[in-house]
Design a protein around this motif. Structure first.
Motif: not given
Length: 447
Positions: A82-99
């Motif tokens: 889809t050539q998406a720019d973002l992936v948005i999670f519905d729950t809060e991610l830890s810094p480690r998960h995000q990286r």
């Protein structure tokens, strides 16, 4: 030959994939599908185009990527397709998960969570100096543990340039053995400290303003509710005000106060406050302390509930939990069941009213039920008396005299350095006595 002038173009909307996770044993307030639908509304408010949704049911989060490795690959393929720019999670991610997720999805794809999305919306809608300071503080406190890139990213966020961060100035020179990341973190901490100092001044100013209002003996009614429930529309209808209203989440952030005359001639102050939402970021609750104190200092709360929403009961519970978190459990509350103009079944309205101890069916848009709401406000503030037992220090002579003048005293006796008064008070005075509801611990000499 004249050249054709190009038409101005709109900035293209970012494109996102939404991700929802159903953790077994840790159910959210809303069903997963409904929570994702709300996330899609948040994305639309932030001018993000949603391209698709992915869900997963998990026993527990993956320590590296939160979701399973197979699901990571599925999202990566969908992002590429889809050539998406973002992936948005519905729950809060830890810094480690995000990286970890950003590494898996590639450099061109940003991974954010619901908290970051709400912060973005707040940044778009903040219009007063107080609102901007509060949002900036929340942003930095959220960003600090996630800081992995150079400072220039944050400089753009705060309007700085050339290695500067807004009003904070340049990041300065590194000390011996100090990494750029350490310098950046120190600068953010310095900025957070400055923002807290400025907000403390705002808080003190608000407190002085509230004390002036208290001296005028005009009760304060705070409008609370889930975002987009119709609070601003209600204030406009009651006070003939012109508060900004839009059919979107978090349309208004800054509190607005207006005078309203009740049926018997009493005057009260109605305050419209920021809307609540499930999973409200803790950074925002902390940063918006000065604004939320408008709620904690109120004499009466009117909880505006969109009774037509399919998750109305869950929204009511989300607001009640937030009110509990900020210490409003002892403030009298009226539940205003809003948007009844959309309901033709009067039996359904009657049934809904029966679920709450003090409720009124209204339509903020058409004005239906508003006289009944104002009468209920008047009853609670000026006619109904609530039983209380308070322990007031003798130095608070004005409060002691006020209880005897406007309340009904059943018992009054010394209690060490305090006077214990048992009786009842009209609703408009309860808030002033709330700090004295807890029985004090007697001094050793009194035991």
């Amino acid at each position: 030959m004249a050249k054709k002038i190009a038409e101005p173009t709109q900035t293209p909307r970012e494109r996102a994939i939404l991700v929802g996770v159903d953790l077994i044993g840790d159910p959210g307030l809303l069903p997963l599908e409904d929570s994702l639908a709300e996330l899609a509304l948040l994305a639309d408010t932030a001018e993000v185009e949603v391209l698709g949704e992915v869900t997963q049911r998990l026993d527990k989060p993956n320590p590296d990527t939160f979701i399973g490795s197979g699901k990571v690959e599925e999202i990566k393929m969908l992002v590429e397709e889809t050539q998406a720019d973002l992936v948005i999670f519905d729950t809060e991610l830890s810094p480690r998960h995000q990286r970890e997720l950003e590494e898996r999805f590639g450099e061109q794809v940003r991974v954010i969570d619901r908290t970051a999305l709400i912060l973005d919306i707040f940044a778009r809608h903040a219009s007063t100096r107080e609102g901007i300071l509060q949002v900036e503080l929340a942003y930095y406190e959220y960003r600090l543990p996630r800081l992995t890139r150079v400072w220039t990213h944050l400089a753009r966020q705060t309007g700085g340039g050339g290695g500067r961060t807004g009003s904070t100035g340049g990041v300065g020179l590194r000390g011996p053995g100090e990494t750029q990341l350490e310098v950046d973190r120190r600068e953010i901490r310095r900025r957070i400290a400055r923002l807290k100092e400025e907000l403390e001044k705002v808080r003190a100013h608000r407190q002085r303003y509230r004390e002036q209002r208290r001296r005028s003996n005009i009760p304060i009614v705070a409008l609370v509710g889930y975002t987009n429930a119709g609070k601003s529309t209600l204030l406009n209808s009651l006070a003939r005000a012109e508060v900004y209203v839009a059919d979107q989440l978090f349309a208004t952030l800054d509190p607005t106060t207006r005078r309203v005359e009740l049926p018997a001639g009493h005057t009260v102050l109605f305050t419209d406050t920021v809307g609540f939402i499930q999973k409200l970021p803790t950074q925002l609750i902390a940063a918006f302390r000065a604004t939320l104190e408008e709620i904690t200092e109120a004499d009466l709360l009117v909880h505006v509930l969109d009774v037509t929403h399919p998750n109305a009961w869950e929204q009511w519970k989300a607001v009640q939990q937030t009110l509990l978190d900020i210490g409003c459990e002892n403030i009298p509350t009226i539940t205003a069941l809003n948007k009844v103009d959309r309901i033709s079944d009067t039996e359904a309205i009657r049934k809904a009213l029966g679920q709450f101890t003090s409720s009124v069916a209204i339509s903020a848009k058409t004005g239906e039920g508003l006289p009944n709401l104002l009468r209920e406000v008047e009853n609670i503030l000026f006619e109904n008396f609530a039983p209380v037992t308070v322990y007031i220090p003798y130095r608070e002579g004005q409060l002691i005299a006020q209880f005897h003048e406007f309340g009904k005293v059943e018992e009054s006796q010394p209690f060490g350095e305090y006077i214990k008064i048992k009786g009842s008070l009209p609703g408009r005075l309860l808030n002033a006595y709330r700090p004295y509801l807890k029985r004090p611990t007697p001094a050793k000499s009194e035991v």
